[in-house]
Design a protein around this motif. Sequence first.
Motif, PDB file in Angstrom:
ATOM      1  N   VAL A  83       1.680  -2.415 -18.427  1.00 21.79           N
ATOM      2  CA  VAL A  83       1.728  -1.733 -19.723  1.00 21.79           C
ATOM      3  C   VAL A  83       2.585  -0.482 -19.599  1.00 21.79           C
ATOM      4  N   ASN A  84       3.649  -0.462 -20.354  1.00 22.72           N
ATOM      5  CA  ASN A  84       4.587   0.662 -20.313  1.00 22.72           C
ATOM      6  C   ASN A  84       4.977   0.991 -18.870  1.00 22.72           C
ATOM      7  N   GLY A  85       5.177  -0.054 -18.102  1.00 19.18           N
ATOM      8  CA  GLY A  85       5.683   0.096 -16.748  1.00 19.18           C
ATOM      9  C   GLY A  85       4.620   0.244 -15.691  1.00 19.18           C
ATOM     10  N   ALA A  86       3.368   0.424 -16.087  1.00 16.53           N
ATOM     11  CA  ALA A  86       2.317   0.632 -15.092  1.00 16.53           C
ATOM     12  C   ALA A  86       1.384  -0.572 -15.048  1.00 16.53           C
ATOM     13  N   ARG A  87       1.031  -0.982 -13.857  1.00 19.38           N
ATOM     14  CA  ARG A  87       0.112  -2.112 -13.743  1.00 19.38           C
ATOM     15  C   ARG A  87      -1.290  -1.676 -14.141  1.00 19.38           C
ATOM     16  N   ARG A  88      -1.890  -2.467 -15.020  1.00 15.05           N
ATOM     17  CA  ARG A  88      -3.250  -2.174 -15.467  1.00 15.05           C
ATOM     18  C   ARG A  88      -4.091  -3.414 -15.239  1.00 15.05           C
ATOM     19  N   ASP A  89      -5.110  -3.285 -14.407  1.00 13.53           N
ATOM     20  CA  ASP A  89      -5.996  -4.401 -14.112  1.00 13.53           C
ATOM     21  C   ASP A  89      -7.299  -4.228 -14.879  1.00 13.53           C
ATOM     22  N   LEU A  90      -7.664  -5.254 -15.576  1.00 14.68           N
ATOM     23  CA  LEU A  90      -8.824  -5.168 -16.458  1.00 14.68           C
ATOM     24  C   LEU A  90      -9.733  -6.364 -16.242  1.00 14.68           C
ATOM     25  N   THR A 145       2.297  -4.191 -33.942  1.00 16.27           N
ATOM     26  CA  THR A 145       3.418  -4.799 -33.229  1.00 16.27           C
ATOM     27  C   THR A 145       3.735  -4.068 -31.924  1.00 16.27           C
ATOM     28  N   VAL A 146       3.843  -4.842 -30.852  1.00 10.60           N
ATOM     29  CA  VAL A 146       4.264  -4.322 -29.547  1.00 10.60           C
ATOM     30  C   VAL A 146       5.330  -5.282 -29.008  1.00 10.60           C
ATOM     31  N   LEU A 147       5.890  -4.932 -27.877  1.00 17.67           N
ATOM     32  CA  LEU A 147       6.840  -5.833 -27.224  1.00 17.67           C
ATOM     33  C   LEU A 147       6.122  -6.517 -26.065  1.00 17.67           C
ATOM     34  N   VAL A 148       6.143  -7.843 -26.074  1.00 19.03           N
ATOM     35  CA  VAL A 148       5.543  -8.622 -24.992  1.00 19.03           C
ATOM     36  C   VAL A 148       6.685  -9.291 -24.238  1.00 19.03           C
ATOM     37  N   ASP A 149       6.825  -8.947 -22.990  1.00 22.61           N
ATOM     38  CA  ASP A 149       7.984  -9.391 -22.212  1.00 22.61           C
ATOM     39  C   ASP A 149       9.268  -9.186 -23.015  1.00 22.61           C
ATOM     40  N   CYS A 169       1.925 -10.369 -17.866  1.00 19.23           N
ATOM     41  CA  CYS A 169       2.993 -10.045 -18.817  1.00 19.23           C
ATOM     42  C   CYS A 169       3.271  -8.538 -18.860  1.00 19.23           C
ATOM     43  N   GLY A 170       4.459  -8.215 -19.325  1.00 15.55           N
ATOM     44  CA  GLY A 170       4.847  -6.824 -19.528  1.00 15.55           C
ATOM     45  C   GLY A 170       4.691  -6.462 -20.992  1.00 15.55           C
ATOM     46  N   ILE A 171       4.010  -5.358 -21.228  1.00 16.27           N
ATOM     47  CA  ILE A 171       3.746  -4.922 -22.600  1.00 16.27           C
ATOM     48  C   ILE A 171       4.386  -3.553 -22.795  1.00 16.27           C
ATOM     49  N   THR A 172       5.146  -3.398 -23.852  1.00 13.42           N
ATOM     50  CA  THR A 172       5.644  -2.071 -24.202  1.00 13.42           C
ATOM     51  C   THR A 172       5.069  -1.687 -25.553  1.00 13.42           C
ATOM     52  N   THR A 173       4.421  -0.546 -25.585  1.00 11.79           N
ATOM     53  CA  THR A 173       3.853  -0.040 -26.834  1.00 11.79           C
ATOM     54  C   THR A 173       4.671   1.158 -27.290  1.00 11.79           C
ATOM     55  N   VAL A 174       4.293   1.707 -28.414  1.00 10.54           N
ATOM     56  CA  VAL A 174       5.020   2.872 -28.928  1.00 10.54           C
ATOM     57  C   VAL A 174       4.995   4.017 -27.924  1.00 10.54           C
ATOM     58  N   GLU A 175       3.929   4.068 -27.120  1.00  8.26           N
ATOM     59  CA  GLU A 175       3.827   5.141 -26.123  1.00  8.26           C
ATOM     60  C   GLU A 175       4.895   4.986 -25.039  1.00  8.26           C
ATOM     61  N   GLY A 176       5.482   3.800 -24.959  1.00  8.63           N
ATOM     62  CA  GLY A 176       6.471   3.558 -23.914  1.00  8.63           C
ATOM     63  C   GLY A 176       7.903   3.627 -24.402  1.00  8.63           C
ATOM     64  N   LEU A 177       8.107   4.055 -25.623  1.00  3.37           N
ATOM     65  CA  LEU A 177       9.479   4.080 -26.144  1.00  3.37           C
ATOM     66  C   LEU A 177      10.256   5.314 -25.691  1.00  3.37           C
ATOM     67  N   ALA A 178       9.618   6.462 -25.704  1.00  2.79           N
ATOM     68  CA  ALA A 178      10.319   7.699 -25.348  1.00  2.79           C
ATOM     69  C   ALA A 178      10.513   7.778 -23.833  1.00  2.79           C
ATOM     70  N   ALA A 211      12.548   3.262 -22.534  1.00  2.00           N
ATOM     71  CA  ALA A 211      12.573   4.012 -21.282  1.00  2.00           C
ATOM     72  C   ALA A 211      11.833   3.281 -20.179  1.00  2.00           C
ATOM     73  N   VAL A 212      10.646   2.768 -20.498  1.00  2.10           N
ATOM     74  CA  VAL A 212       9.850   2.173 -19.418  1.00  2.10           C
ATOM     75  C   VAL A 212      10.480   0.882 -18.921  1.00  2.10           C
ATOM     76  N   GLU A 213      11.091   0.149 -19.845  1.00  2.00           N
ATOM     77  CA  GLU A 213      11.710  -1.086 -19.383  1.00  2.00           C
ATOM     78  C   GLU A 213      12.921  -0.778 -18.515  1.00  2.00           C
ATOM     79  N   ALA A 214      13.641   0.287 -18.892  1.00  5.67           N
ATOM     80  CA  ALA A 214      14.794   0.688 -18.091  1.00  5.67           C
ATOM     81  C   ALA A 214      14.359   1.072 -16.685  1.00  5.67           C
ATOM     82  N   ALA A 215      13.150   1.651 -16.598  1.00  6.64           N
ATOM     83  CA  ALA A 215      12.678   2.142 -15.310  1.00  6.64           C
ATOM     84  C   ALA A 215      12.148   1.021 -14.428  1.00  6.64           C
ATOM     85  N   VAL A 216      11.795  -0.111 -15.047  1.00  5.36           N
ATOM     86  CA  VAL A 216      11.167  -1.182 -14.265  1.00  5.36           C
ATOM     87  C   VAL A 216      12.200  -1.841 -13.340  1.00  5.36           C
TER      88      VAL A 216
END
Lengths: 712, 338, 207
Positions: free
Chosen positions: C33-40, C74-78, C95-104, C202-207
């Motif tokens: 999620v936004n570049g960070a692995r989250r295990d749930l 709406t979020v970005l999934v992969d 999967c990779g998830i990008t939310t609004v928190e990961g845009l900046a 930003a987060v996808e660029a960093a991945v």
Amino acid sequence: MSPTTATLDTAAQASLGTPVPRLEARDKVTGTARYAAEQNPPRRAYGWPVPATIAHGRVTAVDTTAALALPGVLAVLTPYDAPRLGPSDDPTLQLLQDTRVPHRGWYVALAVADTLEGARAAAEAVRVGYEAEPHDVTLREGHPGLYTPEEVNGGYPAHREHGDPDAAFAAAPVRVDVRYSVPPLHNHAMEPHAATADWDAGRGHLTVYDSCQGTTVVRTVLAGLFRLPEDRVTVLAEHVGGGFGSKSTPRPHVVLAVMATRRCGRPVTVALPRQHLAACVGHRAPTLHRVRLGARPDGTLTSLTHEVLTHTSRVREFVEQAAVPGRVMYAVRDSRTTHRVAALDVPTPSWMRAPGETPGMYALESAMDELADALGMDPVELRVRNDPATEPDSGRPFSSRHLVECLREGATRFGWTGHRPPLREGPLLIGSGVAAATYPVYIAPAGARAHARPDGSYLVEVNATDIGTGARTVLSQIAADALGVPLDAVTLSLGNSALPPTPVAGGSAGTASWGWAVHDACTALTDRLARHHGPLPDAGLSASADTTQSAKQKPPYARHAFGAHFAEVQADTVTGEVRVRRLLGVFAAGRILNPRTARSQFIGGMVMGLGMALTEHSGLDPAFGDFAERDLAAYHVPVNADVPAVEAHWIDEHDKHLNPMGGKGIGEIGIVGAAAAIGNAVSRATGRRLRELPLTPDRVLAALSVPDTGPV
Amino acid sequence: MKPFAYVRATSLREAADAYAAHPGSRYLAGGTNLVDLMKLGVETPTALIDISRLPLDGITELPDGGLHIGATVRNSDLAADPRVRARYPLLARALLAGASGQLRNVATTGGNLLQRTRCGYFQDPSKPCNKREPGSGCAAREGIHRDHAVLGQSEHCIATHPSDMAVALAALDAEVELYGGPDSSRTVEAAHFHRLPADHPEQDTVIRPGEIITGVRLPAPVPGARSLHRKARDRASYAFALASVAVVLDLDPEDGRVRRCALAFGGLAPRPWRATETEARLTGAAPHPDTVRAAVDAELDRAQPLRDNAYKILLARNLACAAIATLAGTRPGAPATP
Amino acid sequence: MAHATDPPAPGPAHGTPDHAAAGDHRSRVSLRVNGARRDLDLDHRVTLLDALREHLDLTGSKKGCDHGQCGACTVLVDGRRANSCLLLAVTLDGCGITTVEGLAAPDGALHPLQRAFVEHDAFQCGYCTPGQLCSAVGALREAAAGHPSHVTADAAQAGPAVLTAEEIRERLSGNLCRCGAYPAIVRAVADAGTDPAATGTAVEAAV
């Protein structure tokens, strides 16, 4: 006028009137702005309400066994065991207090569980027994239950009559006698109603994050319902995802959330499912209109009658004041404006953006267009000819009225050419229409505090609620100008019932009411600072204001905003689909305090008016008694593709009889008249007059299938 | 929503076995309709067998010049595929007329075919509905039915099928491939994949319990034929069809007569409605507007409108006549007059 | 936040969750999620939207209808836009998830679309805004990849789609805005759409 109503000296202003971007913009685009359901106190639980599945009758039993057996379920509140509530003026908040079911969707239980999924499953597992009685949800002309209420929403008399409108109508050389119908409409703010309530038994304090249009009233009502002193209740609403009237007063979700936190001893969030909103948070009641206009051949109105039929629930009387704009708009001696209402087994109607004016001006302004057709007159000129010198109903002078200027300015900008014949582009019929807008100036007393810090910054506290209007921004601008400091020297604190009492964000009165208090507090602080010598004490200096005296003065003026809408539409003869090609509004609403946020407000109202004209329809299911369109797939809020170039402009209006800022309020006038302008354009395009909203393909196609008999 | 088990299948066989092992289970692909219905309490699966990661997401050429579309190809990918856009623009158009960009990114080909009606009574478990609860009655017949069927309905159900894509597939003579086990595969014509309700409205399609849609076969496009999809709706985008039409028209270049016409209506019936009567009358005829109108009316004369949905007949007629006129290059007759 | 990140599970990405017993209604799910692995460890009923909002305290993604009818979630999934309210989180393991928190950008620099939304006042209440932004990122990517929309001419076959106002309106029609900010949203997307950086995050660029 009281001394405080002198307008701010424009020469000294740095901020008001400039397009300051909204101060919370960054929080909103980064997702850090938190709304009511997004507060995460530890051990938070979730509530899920259970709606009644009969339209009239009573609950005979609630079996919670299966629900309580599910993992993580904390409680199921029912009419038999829910906390007994104290009194409230609004009977729709007396939830789970008895077994009667006044309409389908009325809440009969609340499931609470430690997860959202658990709460939903528990609510589904609650078994409710009913004893159903016959119901009636259908408003119609001649309904035996129709009566004339004492007053209508807004406190206006239900019935007003001047002269002899019937005789004047009978004697009029040119007449229109027409009926219009506006269906029930739903506010459907994007954020569904939600509250997170946290009862701290140790402190004896209740904290509630509520999606509402004003926390003062929520605190007062909750204190009454739960028999708490007001200082034991704090209601917070920093960000609210729209309201449009549906969050003006507390709604069931917040009462249920508080019941649940008191019962379970844990914070509880109740976020209503979208499908519940139609039944539980109010709606714009349907209105059936009959408008009769009589005129001389030169267009001078000689008779105006506007009769409105509407419904209310059996729980509470709410009467949409749709005939009231007929008391304001046009110079006519003989007139009747009247309302009748029937109490049916329907959900309780309530405020929706410009209640009264919105459906009322749809009917009146459509009828004016029909009169212009009958007269063979430019509808702009017809309105200009009947522009009154004083308010027709009261005889009071207008504090300012620039409807004619709005019509002229709009006609020029739009390229309005009077009685332009319709165009045809292949299967498309194209036409333009015009309608006027009006909305009253309301104001209510408010309190505010201003605080100067030794570092040169200022804290201004006012319990405003920014539901998206830009209140946070414009109030900061008012404060900065009153203090004579740059905008970034001011921090504004709002959305907190612990601040001095204020009215809600409603009636387009927020900025005027809160702003006046902010202005007075800041002015008082400026005076205090001017008298202060030497450095400020560490605690700073403060001043407060309460506008109870000034805001309650009854001015000797009729105060209204006005506007004009121009629309160009196309109707597809193949499908009956109508699309708006252009929409242009010009408004006269006093001084525009922030052009950026004001433009968004005007355009937002116009877009909602577009939806009312073309897409938004809700209807009561006669057999089951609920609204058939309960979700956003069935209830068609306009989408981006429905909304073309929309322009909003305004007349520079200087009105000294309003408030220190000189603004009239702009949140609602944008919707008023927009549907009429679009409907009038459809008439011009198609040669057919459709009098039932919305103008959906089925209706347009049916109208087109009847041969065009010339002007209608 | 009741708790359910979850199985992610890695092969068709594993999926079918898991389905058999979990009575009351459902296959899950994109889930845009199934999850919606689970939240409404209309679907209450005991287990979800996730087939979204099976290797069924390819679009491949068939030897006969047609295309094979895997069942889990997303609607947006199908609409954007250059071969689909070039050879079956009708299909791309129909897909793009449905739902929203973000839904099309998730919804699959198979799932689109299997989506359930949007009838408000079907979606509300507190009300009677023969499709959801056989024998409980049809509330729509006397109730709110402006959006309901005028063709092919029964006294037990008047729901329409909501898919736009399926209408195009019906007009294109597509076939649906079904997997029922290692030795049990079959294909069904897309136009007959959905069934009419008759006495069993609970069965939307001819699919048998446990069967999985593995793909859709599109026959090679008819050389020289032109096609068109058009949909009428209550708002400009993101709304289900009030009525829609998909037409494939092949004219003889010599005499301008119709060599072949395939016409399917959407929004009118419990399934994509192939207008066989219209097709038969037009075949061999010159597409004169009067001829077209008579041929379309011959189909729509079968319609049995209810109190509030007769407009669909006029709408469908206008759509069909205008579509054929556009494809034939003739001027349509004046629409919207009886 | 009560749930935060549960103990990391070493399960394989895109693997089959461990559901030994029939009637098991929970699974371990690993998301980026936004570049960070989250295990749930999640109940199967939990949607991606609720996983973000209630389990990861990422409340930027909004719940407007919970049925795929408004687009606020709406979020970005992969990398592709999707309604998170209709996706069950358990199906997205790996999967990779990008939310609004990961845009900046991590330094706080706003994404070009975020800047344009502020500049054009493309929102009022802000509740649909995160969904509009994620949807716009996805729509710009789709256009760049040559995906057509319902208003794209049939003739326009190859290459990136030209984003006229009409195209933007159609492509963003899955995101309702009750405040009626559509005209400003269209201007903002058109404006940002000219910036090549607008299709990235930003987060996808960093991945």
